[in-house]
Design a protein around this motif. Sequence first.
Motif, mmCIF file in Angstrom:
data_model
loop_
_atom_site.group_PDB
_atom_site.id
_atom_site.type_symbol
_atom_site.label_atom_id
_atom_site.label_comp_id
_atom_site.label_asym_id
_atom_site.label_seq_id
_atom_site.Cartn_x
_atom_site.Cartn_y
_atom_site.Cartn_z
ATOM 1 N N ASN A 1 0.658 -0.628 0.159
ATOM 2 C CA ASN A 1 -0.599 0.097 -0.254
ATOM 3 C C ASN A 1 0.359 1.396 0.001
ATOM 4 O O ASN A 1 0.616 2.098 -0.358
ATOM 5 N N TYR A 2 1.848 1.028 1.053
ATOM 6 C CA TYR A 2 3.379 2.083 1.071
ATOM 7 C C TYR A 2 3.541 2.377 -0.091
ATOM 8 O O TYR A 2 3.684 3.690 -1.313
ATOM 9 N N ASP B 1 0.651 4.272 -3.129
ATOM 10 C CA ASP B 1 -0.199 5.747 -2.389
ATOM 11 C C ASP B 1 1.711 6.344 -2.378
ATOM 12 O O ASP B 1 0.786 7.806 -3.130
ATOM 13 N N THR C 1 4.085 4.510 7.697
ATOM 14 C CA THR C 1 2.851 4.039 7.275
ATOM 15 C C THR C 1 2.345 2.230 8.100
ATOM 16 O O THR C 1 3.152 1.568 8.775
#
Lengths: 306, 408, 291
Positions: B178-179, B182, B407
């Motif tokens: 996800n990081y 993003d 995160t």
Amino acid sequence: MRKHLLYGAIVFVVVILLFTLLPSVYSNEDLFFQAMVYLALAQGVNILYGFTGYLPFGYVGFFGTGAYATALSITLLHIPPIPAILIGGLASVVLGILLSPLLRLSGAYFAIGSLAASQMVYYIVSNPALQNLTNGPYGINLESVYQPRASYITMIVIVALVMGVVIYIRNSRFGLALQAIREDPVSAGMAGIHVVRQRAMAWFLSAMIAGVVGGAFAWHISVFYPTTVFDLNISIFAIVFTLFGGVTTVLGPVLGMFVLYGFYNVIGISEPQYFQLIYGVLILVLVLFLPSGMVSLMKRRGHYVP
Amino acid sequence: MKSTPYRVLSRIAVSGVIASAMTLSGVAAASAASKAPAAPKQIVIGTLYASSGSFAQSSLPQYAGLKFWVNQMNQSGGAYVKAFHKKIPLKLVAYNDQSSSTTAATLYNQLITQNKVNILVSDFGSVLTSVAVPIAQEHKMLLIDPTGTGDSFFSKTNPYIALTSLPTSGVWPTTLANYLIDKHYKRIAVIYDQNDFDQSQATTLTNKLKTAHITPVYNNSVPTSTSNYPVLVHAIMSSNPDAVIELGYPTNDIPFLQSVSASGAKFNMLFTIFPGQLLSSMEQNVGVTSLAGTYTYPTPPLLVYNNVNFGLGMNAFATAFSKANNSAPNFLDVAGYNAGLVIQKALANTNGLSQLQLRQSLYTFSGKMFTLDGLFKLSPTGAQIGETLPVAQLVKSGNGLKVNVVTP
Amino acid sequence: MLTYTIISGLLFGLFCSLMGIGLNLIFGVMRFVNLAHGDFLMLGAFGAYFAYTFWGLSPALALVVEIIVMIAIGALIYYAFVPRLLRSRDPEMLSLIFFFGISQIIQAIAVIAFSNNPRSIVWSALGSANYQVLGQGFQESWVVSALISAIVIALVYVYLYHTKIGYATRAVMGSQEEAASSGINVHRVSAIAMGIGLALASAAGTLSPFLLGSITPNMGSDITTTSFSIIIIGSLGNPLGTVLGGLIYGLSSMFMQSYVPSWANLVPYLLLFLILLFKPSGLLGKVVRHA
């Protein structure tokens, strides 16, 4: 000759009785299972090295192949464990056929060549490219067919068969022919022995033993990674036990396994701290003082060793 | 367990036994005890460790963490067991498997059949845990599994396993993926080792990236035994990535990071696993300057949870552990200690020492217990789902490094 | 990419040659398979680590000291054990178990003495420059390691071909019986060869932190296996054939890493296997088998 067979039969009966009865005295069945695995492998090494002079450093390649062939027959083809173990043995023979050009080598060349072969099989089996077939590095899970009692009994049967084969070879013309080839292949050939065929027979036999044992091992341990069944230490243990006991005999590998593997476990369970050190020193002392194996103690006194 | 009248009666009987044992003579106690299950004199915990071989570096600290917990319990008179309403001393039995899974199989069996352990704790990592899974199931022993994160161990048909630290390895890269998405990294290089632990992570990672329509510019596996990386680093560099993710064991991360540093390559993001678990060892081997700026999954003690509701907090643990062992704890010490805490809580909530009672007890506090290792929460199959692995950047602080969680 | 791969392969290959040459020398002279080869290499690596970390000594200096110490240790091991070993029926094979035992002991002691934590020497200890060769940057530690390897191998060449004891060593390699009958002291030659063999292993060990990642007490077994491949590809029993074997090994593994990394481990063994089948005595070997 008949007396020799009798001695062999005594060793056979004692071994099988021990493995049948021991679990009811000492309930760590796994210990005896592993002991049987090493005993059968040591006898396989014995057939090849003791009778033909080829030292299979990469013997574990056959063991791992058998384990994987058995496991995949169970998971992919849904074959019951016992026939799957036979397939494991067959797969190892096929590998043996593929590797039979190795027999052209001698001494250390053969030893290291077979080592290279076993590593190759390992890298192929564990490669992610074959994940759909072998499950690659994720290993094997046979929990659905896990039955330690049944695999234990199967292993006893395998040990019995292997011991039977070794007793036969020890007391037959086939064994004599093999030893003649080992001592001097050229004169053996001239004496009418079919050198290549006899030697290949021993090689396939030995491969099949490792394959079947690997299959039973896979069933018994049931959850494993490629590193577990292609662990080079398995070869080394089998070879060390065989040489330590004394080759070309039925009794040698039995003694070697019981004494060394026994020590290994006694030290391991009681004095874990200096475990490896004690084991190394033990091996060294034995090599230096009993270079022809434990059976040489009996031979020196003029006794016949089965 | 349901509170049947029989159970209530027997519990009264047990408390009666304890009361009479304290006031009356031992003879009376013995005769009363024969009616209800007597409290054992000690609870035997069995485990394995590897003093040599490829897993020794991780196995020994995990064992040290567990041993620390046992000693701590015994100093306070033992672990409280609900079923007997009293503290019972612990005895730790441990054998050395030397990183060999075949030896480990025999020794797990030895612990169960000969030492008759009440609680079985597996050795470090998936390889040495794998062989214990069927053995534990066969003997109906609950396997307390501190760090064996192989996905295949957990199934609906096997109630005899509980993973105490870390989620199964396939779950690890969730936040990392996800990081990356993003941050809009488009050129991503993934290099991973051919083993269960690393490959399952790489698979999850690339699948997650695929859903964001990112295909790695470099995506290759290497054998786990790989120990020299200059040519691989060069090949990665020539694919011109923004972010480089290397998934390996410590023996891979160290030479990989060394090679990156020696090659002078600069990436926007460089990620490896083990700086987050074995920071001091990585600092010694790779150097603080080379590690600074790289990313990792931070784990305790680098990651400090403040909402601990059971066991020592991170700082108290670090102080006590350092005092007892003359060395600061690393993640695996925490994992070993955390396995102990789970056992402690399970005993404190159990209605008996049977293995299924123990397992049931785990679920009474699953999702509620917060230790220095994070939230303890089990899935129905016994896998750990409470702890998550965030992503952090290592930044210089004085002579060392600290983590800066980016995160979640 | 191609030039980078080739040059890296050659640099790494020179180191690999050094890694295998000691094993091959011992095999050539004694027909012993030194299963503890990698463990002696590991000792060399730890020697360099401690010399660098505690006394700030360069690994190159540690290498010189270690060579001298190891020659003495090797000769000692020879006289203490080998004559006994030679009395058995098949010393060549028994040596396998013997060295397996030695390997266990070394590993056990190393774990007790050094613990299991991996150690490294800073990669810049052999120089931190980045050499430009054909437009590609190579780290100095690789270049220096390759250079040192080449020097040590050259010294082995000088020893074997330009000294009296070297002639004797080659005579023993040819045939122990003939060498003995022409008045050569086989034991003395073998003891020195054993010493040099172990010294060469430890010399490769001092460089290994720069080429093989971090060092641990159990790194030896894998290295022994790799060294076997190297010396067979070259030619078993011919120390200088090892140079060719090392270069081929180095090149092939670097090529695989560049182009097909996931199969990188297979190629050395495949190569070894093919060579064994088609040219059993190695690329530079003479025919050995008769039946």
